[in-house]
Design an enzyme around this catalytic site. Structure first.
Site, PDB file in Angstrom:
ATOM      1  N   ASP A  42       0.853  -1.197   0.000  1.00  0.00           N
ATOM      2  CA  ASP A  42       0.000   0.000   0.000  1.00  0.00           C
ATOM      3  C   ASP A  42       0.883   1.239   0.000  1.00  0.00           C
ATOM      4  O   ASP A  42       2.078   1.165   0.289  1.00  0.00           O
ATOM      5  CB  ASP A  42      -0.931   0.022   1.223  1.00  0.00           C
ATOM      6  CG  ASP A  42      -0.182   0.088   2.551  1.00  0.00           C
ATOM      7  OD1 ASP A  42       0.838  -0.615   2.693  1.00  0.00           O
ATOM      8  OD2 ASP A  42      -0.599   0.852   3.446  1.00  0.00           O
ATOM      9  N   GLU A  71      -0.073  -1.098   5.814  1.00  0.00           N
ATOM     10  CA  GLU A  71       1.001  -0.580   6.670  1.00  0.00           C
ATOM     11  C   GLU A  71       0.855   0.899   6.943  1.00  0.00           C
ATOM     12  O   GLU A  71       1.013   1.368   8.061  1.00  0.00           O
ATOM     13  CB  GLU A  71       2.363  -0.871   6.032  1.00  0.00           C
ATOM     14  CG  GLU A  71       3.531  -0.734   6.999  1.00  0.00           C
ATOM     15  CD  GLU A  71       4.096   0.668   7.082  1.00  0.00           C
ATOM     16  OE1 GLU A  71       4.898   0.922   7.989  1.00  0.00           O
ATOM     17  OE2 GLU A  71       3.728   1.547   6.263  1.00  0.00           O
TER      18      GLU A  71
END
Ligand code: BES
Ligand code: ZN
Length: 481
Positions: free
Chosen positions: A102, A168
């Protein structure tokens, strides 16, 4: 240098364009974990990564992590886990690598000079694009390592286990429990000998480093509400208590302009600087000019490098991030926002305890809000919390990595800590019971999280060699703890 490494390095050079193409495809997927409407893109990115690994013959799985806490309509993106070679070789060590697929939000209008989700390579080899350095370049680095071993027909030196997540940048929701469960005997990560994470940056632009510490991050929001809807300030200004006024006063009570946190008791558990620790800072390859270059200004708090590094690595900090609901568009609008949510976070360090930090924050915010004697309502809550981490850099995992750095970059790495956070680092260390190493690919000027994020072509290509060389050395390093 081991003979195998020579042909591996050569193969990486020969395939550089293929690897850049792979990064181009990844950057084109706007996998922004913080934006709910992008969740499908985050999943698409995870599946792209899985597909690349599958094509190379790795054994992979997309493991669901359940619903997103607090947003029950949203499924968390899967953890992409994998094993290469697909069949475990019991005579080899098992190395677990982690990264995230991400990225932070990005809009051209934030001030990007190129399209954020289009990899743009300039004549100096700077490859601009969101996620280029954080963390798609390093994650694909592992994929490229596998490909170059295959193409160069070199025996893979370890059993490689992979764990790539898609949340994350939003606090790694759901991953802690998953890791803990998969480290149990008989499960996916049961036999790990050491872990390596490539998700941070060099301190400057010339010298590589190995990293043995991270700060934790506790992220809070303060909501102040009162009126039933947004109001006209000409009609209601001077007659209604304004949520924004209260919020700004509460937020201003958290920190001063020199970075001192104003919450009583917050510094009590911060470990004292020992003379031994103090002596280590002066040898680190870092200058105030490095800081100014990365800042893009000379607005640092401290005049010297030692205190600056301590401020980044080993003291807590409190940053104010923004206000949801506030008028923030260009121009002038005479509105009184009815509900505003202020966001701030505290970077935590040894030996602070996250639960105690929460209590101190709530007590302080409550007290300041009460002192305002406002009729509005205030609620403060923790959005997510990640723990700090400090490891032993004397471990064989680090000495192996240092050899890889010397092979690739022809220099001994600095040993550094970091001011940023990777919430699952401590989880990996505790759940595997084994050492964790941070092995960065990018440099201090990469502008992760900022506009014009980039990864230098050289850092990417040499970084692939570095990750591969690390696997060779860690396979052979004598296991002294
Ligand atoms: N790659 C960073 C972590 C990092 C940042 C390491 C700076 C070293 C220096 C990671 O992607 C990140 O930004 N993490 C978040 C975690 C937070 C949401 C808990 C961070 O540090 O803000
Ligand atoms: Zn990252």
């Amino acid at each position: 240098m081991a003979p195998n490494l020579k042909s591996f390095f050569q193969n990486v050079d020969d395939n550089a364009e293929t690897f850049i193409e792979r990064l181009r495809k990844a950057v084109a997927i706007p996998s922004i974990s913080a934006e709910d409407e992008r969740r499908a893109d985050v999943v698409r990115m995870g599946m792209f990564l899985k597909g690349e690994l599958d094509r190379l013959g790795a054994s992979t799985e997309a493991r669901p992590l359940g619903k997103q806490p607090g947003k029950e309509h949203l499924e968390l993106p899967p953890a992409i886990i994998g094993r290469y070679p697909a069949k475990k070789d019991d005579s080899k060590r098992t190395i677990l690598v982690y990264g995230h697929y991400d990225v932070q939000p990005a809009n051209k209008s934030d001030g990007w000079e190129t399209e954020p989700f289009k990899l743009s390579v300039d004549d100096k080899g700077r490859m601009y694009g969101r996620g280029s350095t954080d963390d798609k370049g390093p994650v694909l680095g592992w994929v490229n390592v596998i490909e170059s071993h295959q193409k160069a027909e070199i025996d893979f030196p370890v059993n490689l286990l992979m764990c790539f997540e898609g949340m994350e940048e939003y606090g790694s929701e759901g991953l802690d429990d998953f890791i803990i469960a998969e480290c149990k005997p008989g499960k996916y990560f049961a036999d790990v000998d050491a872990t390596c994470i490539s998700d941070n940056y060099w301190l400057g632009t010339e010298k590589p480093c190995l990293t043995y510490g991270l700060r934790g991050c506790s992220y809070y929001s303060i909501q102040v509400s009162g009126p039933g809807q947004d109001l006209h300030s000409g009609v209601f200004g001077g007659t209604a208590q304004e949520p924004m006024t209260d919020l700004v006063r509460v937020m201003a009570s958290l920190v001063d302009g020199d970075g001192n946190i104003l919450i009583p008791g917050i510094m009590d558990d911060v470990a004292k600087v020992t003379p031994d620790e103090e002596s280590r800072y002066k040898d680190i390859a870092f200058t105030m000019d490095n800081l100014y270059e990365s800042l893009g200004s000379k607005t640092g708090i401290f005049p010297d490098k030692e205190r600056t590094l301590m401020g980044r690595w080993r003291y807590p900090s409190l940053s104010l991030h923004g206000v949801e609901g506030a008028f923030s568009a260009p121009g002038a609008k005479t509105v009184i926002p009815a509900k505003v949510i202020g966001k701030f976070s505290i970077r935590t360090v040894p030996d602070m305890k996250p639960e105690k930090v929460d209590e101190l924050v709530y007590a302080h915010v409550d007290k300041v809000f009460e002192s305002l004697k406002s009729k509005n309502t205030m609620k403060c809550h923790l959005q997510h919390s990640g723990k700090w981490w400090v490891a032993s850099p004397d471990h064989w995992n680090f000495t192996a990595a240092a050899k890889a750095v010397e092979d690739v970059w022809k220099v001994k790495p600095d040993l550094t800590r970091e001011g940023g956070s990777i919430p699952v680092t401590l989880t990996f260390e505790q759940a595997t019971g084994k050492n964790v190493l941070l092995l960065p690919m990018g440099s201090s000027t990469d502008a992760a999280h900022s506009v014009n994020e980039k990864l230098d072509r050289k850092n990417y290509i040499e970084g692939i060699k570095l990750l591969g060389a690390y696997l060779h050395y860690v396979a052979e390093e004598p296991m002294k703890e």
